[in-house]
Design an enzyme around this catalytic site. Sequence first.
Site, PDB file in Angstrom:
ATOM      1  N   SER A  28       0.838  -1.204   0.000  1.00 39.21           N
ATOM      2  CA  SER A  28       0.000   0.000   0.000  1.00 39.21           C
ATOM      3  C   SER A  28       0.868   1.247   0.000  1.00 39.21           C
ATOM      4  CB  SER A  28      -0.919   0.004   1.224  1.00 39.21           C
ATOM      5  OG  SER A  28      -1.805  -1.091   1.191  1.00 39.21           O
TER       6      SER A  28
ATOM      7  N   GLU B 101       2.631   5.998   2.916  1.00 35.81           N
ATOM      8  CA  GLU B 101       3.021   4.960   3.858  1.00 35.81           C
ATOM      9  C   GLU B 101       4.423   4.462   3.567  1.00 35.81           C
ATOM     10  OE1 GLU B 101       1.722   0.364   4.891  1.00 35.81           O
ATOM     11  OE2 GLU B 101       0.192   1.795   4.301  1.00 35.81           O
TER      12      GLU B 101
END
Length: 317
Positions: free
Chosen positions: A243, A313
């Site tokens: 992600s 992230e």
Amino acid sequence: MYTIREIGENIKDSKHFNGNVLFNIPMSEKTTMHVGGEASLIIEPFDETSLSFALKYLSSTEYAKDFHILGGGSNIIASDTGIKIPIISLRKLKAKIEIIDIKDKNENAEQTIKCSAGMSWAEIFKFCTEHSFTGLLEFTGLPGTVGGACYMNASCFNSSIAKVLLSAEYMTEDGEKRVYEMNQDDWDYKKSPFQTSCEGKKNIVTSATFKVYTSNSNIHSQGLAFIEKRKEKGHYKKPCAGSVFKNPKGEIAGKLIEECGLKGFSIGGAQIASWHANIIINENNAKQTEISKLMDYIVDIVKQRKNIKLIPEIIFW
């Protein structure tokens, strides 16, 4: 003042160090995104004594606070021009997984296991299968290592490291060993206390103690089911770093990106996956600069159309 090559040679030649010392290694070989130029120096200690020595040695050089810690490389996008500072890789920092406390063997009885930072989740899955332990199966198939998952507070299928961790051993950047006891106030979504320096020093996880539970169910098939779910999401189709953006509160990053019509959009060799909008893949010899530009573009478009700012992230070196 030693050159980085001389520093590596001095560590390699020391009787206090057991491990590998590597020079000029492409970071594309050390990351799941397969991106990045050469790393000038990678230090791979085989045990905690060697890790402590390497850290103490570095603390006496100009790189005292200027080095990277590498786990499985599953969340790292390395510079196209390479990494010119030392990297300490914990991938070889392994010991047997220890069963710390066996209370009883009844169904759902809580047990405690200790895992070295360099352990992969595949190794932990194998151990849990052999001992009929559940509690960590959601992490099955997760790329990377135990240490990296603790650092990032990895979240998988409604579980997270914060939910299963009991304690961790870590070293400061000068090689001093410490113990962390779990405090839920220190943790949040994709946040751990190891991301914030303690006493102005880096925290390097060396092992983690988890709670698991005995089970009479088929542990192996349950773990394989999580791997299949990852396959369905396309995590293994192309080189990627998982992600890309954190989920904003009350939202799903991938859904926001998809609603902006960005699936399949590319800049150079970097492409937003056609099957999952919060995954950027290395479609054709992608460069770090291309990935960075693509991420900036995503942030701009989602901000314009959804008035939500996405937070990365993945980590850039």
